[in-house]
Design an enzyme around this catalytic site. Structure first.
Site, short mmCIF file in Angstrom:
data_model
loop_
_atom_site.label_atom_id
_atom_site.label_comp_id
_atom_site.label_asym_id
_atom_site.label_seq_id
_atom_site.Cartn_x
_atom_site.Cartn_y
_atom_site.Cartn_z
N LYS A 1 -0.45 2.86 6.07
CA LYS A 1 -1.22 3.15 4.86
C LYS A 1 -2.68 3.46 5.19
O LYS A 1 -3.35 4.15 4.42
CB LYS A 1 -1.09 2.02 3.87
CG LYS A 1 0.34 1.97 3.32
CD LYS A 1 0.53 1.03 2.18
CE LYS A 1 1.93 1.20 1.58
NZ LYS A 1 3.01 0.72 2.46
C1 LIG Z 1 4.31 0.97 2.34
C2 LIG Z 1 5.16 0.81 3.55
C3 LIG Z 1 6.40 1.47 3.68
C4 LIG Z 1 7.00 2.31 2.58
O1 LIG Z 1 6.31 3.52 2.38
P1 LIG Z 1 6.52 4.35 1.02
O2 LIG Z 1 5.54 5.47 1.10
O3 LIG Z 1 6.22 3.39 -0.10
O4 LIG Z 1 7.92 4.82 0.98
C5 LIG Z 1 7.10 1.30 4.87
N1 LIG Z 1 6.63 0.51 5.86
C6 LIG Z 1 5.45 -0.14 5.77
C7 LIG Z 1 5.01 -1.01 6.89
C8 LIG Z 1 4.67 -0.02 4.62
O5 LIG Z 1 3.50 -0.68 4.53
#
Ligand SMILES: *Cc1c(COP(=O)(O)O)cnc(C)c1O
Length: 467
Positions: free
Chosen positions: A112
């Protein structure tokens, strides 16, 4: 570039308005009026480019002339300067034709950061230009909150309030949020669950008086700027492995469908993606949808990959818009049915299209653990549980062994040390730049699960209205 709502009734907006608005006024999500197309020559021209150079070229058509080139380049440089690897999102090989795309080199060790670091700068730039200030409020089960706090800390144009469920996020996750001591950062531990935190945030957004008074804004995964920033690493990874001359497959640990939707956009732009695999844990609404043609929410069952423990994948609405030939009313009808009865049928044509675009597989808790253990045994490498779900799905769905298979590694194993240690007996150490996380001072406030208490707290501390 103009942006349109997936429900067809909100006004068209330019890039910066779409960015700052988040949810459209008709309840839909903003998407570009059309997908930009890159030619083979456009991709060829990116050979040998840095991550930052590629990011500029990939994001530019979505931004158009809303931001001066020099400003955009400077924001991209600054966003990725804090990453612990020069390549920003490096690839590493785990088997004869399998790769991990390491998206965890940012300040909070999860993917993120890649989007949030540039998003905060895009917000700041747009707001400073307008002489405006906003208040960001969000709920987190761990990763989003820390990435947002790291990205927005110290900014003049925004205050950020993040609600987390008291005692229910990991120590690493909590400390990544609460040890950021900038004056515009406010951590609130809610005496309740993550669902309670989300309900509180929703209630604040639905209180239009409050919303306008403090200029409430969200940075959750429906924000277009986040999806846009995530397209970049599909391009850099594919080019490294021989695209555009050679096809590449991706397996994506999926929750809110933001990350994999960025892969879909990359393909719409012309990147030769052989397969896009939706990898889910036991909360498998998307895998079920691709099996049955029915999108139906269930109950969230906590797993060792908590960032994917969700039952409504918000960004799926953006895909629906394309599946229904960009007919906003068709999307609206499905979303109403989802709100009223908890599900809807895709319909034959959309179902067929979805299955042509994506493969999907779920990994059980046992399979996730087994994958972590096996990779450690074979390669000596520790992976986090989200990544393990992606690898398992890649093994299950990989259609052609001659096509490079890239699994998106969405978190560093040290972010989820407990399950990793349980399975391998090894403790995943934090990178050196974070080694003192457990010695740093923490600051947070604890509040009851009560909207008024939270609203009063925010009102007393937000700087909006005081400019
Ligand atoms: C947020 C997250 C996901 C999922 O991603 P999306 O864009 O919501 O599908 C997968 N792995 C980790 C470690 C995350 O923080």
């Amino acid at each position: 570039m103009k942006y349109v709502s997936t429900r067809g009734k909100a006004p068209e907006l330019g890039f910066e308005d779409a960015l700052l608005t988040g949810l459209a006024r008709d309840g839909g999500l903003y998407v570009p009026a059309k997908w930009p197309r890159f030619s083979q020559g456009d991709f060829d021209a990116l050979a040998g480019a840095t991550y930052e150079e590629t990011a500029f070229v990939v994001m530019k058509p979505f931004i158009g002339d809303a931001i001066a080139d020099g400003d955009l380049k400077a924001m991209i440089e600054a966003a990725y300067a804090s990453f612990g690897h020069k390549a920003v999102a490096p690839l590493s090989q785990t088997g004869p034709n399998t790769w991990l795309l390491e998206l965890y080199h940012g300040p909070t060790l999860a993917f993120k950061d890649v989007a949030m670091q540039i998003l905060a700068r895009l917000f700041d730039h747009a707001l400073a230009k307008r002489g405006e200030r906003i208040t960001i409020v969000g709920a987190t089960s761990g990763d989003t909150g820390s990435a947002a706090i790291e990205a927005f800390k110290g900014r003049e144009t925004s205050d950020i309030f993040i609600l987390h469920p008291k005692g229910r996020v990991s120590d690493v996750q909590r400390r990544q949020m609460t040890t950021v001591l900038d004056a515009n950062v406010h951590n609130i531990a809610i005496e309740g669950s993550f669902d309670d935190c989300q309900a509180l945030v929703k209630a604040l957004f639905n209180d239009h008086g409050f919303r306008d008074e403090i200029r409430l804004a969200g940075v959750n995964s429906i924000n277009w700027g986040r999806v846009m920033a995530q397209i970049v690493y599909y391009v850099t990874a594919a080019l490294s492995l021989g695209a555009p001359q050679r096809k590449v497959a991706f397996s994506v640990p999926t929750g809110n469908f933001g990350d994999i939707f960025a892969g879909y956009v990359a393909r719409q732009m012309g990147l030769p993606i052989h397969q896009l695999i939706i990898a889910t844990n036991q909360n498998d609404i998307l895998a079920r949808t691709l099996e049955t043609g029915r999108y139906e929410t269930g109950k969230v069952v906590p797993s060792m990959s908590p960032s994917m423990d969700i039952q409504v994948s918000s960004n799926f609405e953006r895909l629906l818009f394309d599946l229904y030939e960009r007919d906003g009313e068709a999307v609206s009808a499905r979303m109403n049915s989802l709100a009223q009865s908890g599900g809807f049928e895709l319909g034959d044509e959309a179902f067929k299209k979805a299955r042509a675009l994506f493969a999907a597989a779920r990994a059980s808790e046992e399979e996730t653990a087994e994958t972590i253990a096996r990779l450690f045994k074979e390669t000596g490498r520790l992976i986090d549980p989200h990544t393990a779900v992606g690898i398992k799905a890649a093994e299950e769905c990989g259609a052609d062994k001659t096509v490079p298979m890239v699994t998106l590694s969405t978190a560093h194993p040290a972010k989820f040390p407990a399950p990793v240690e349980k399975v391998t007996g090894e403790h995943a150490a934090l990178p050196a730049r974070m080694a003192d996380l457990f010695e740093r001072e923490e600051r947070l406030d604890t509040l009851p699960n009560d909207v008024k208490a939270v609203a009063d707290f925010i009102r007393a501390r937000a700087r909006t209205g005081n400019t």
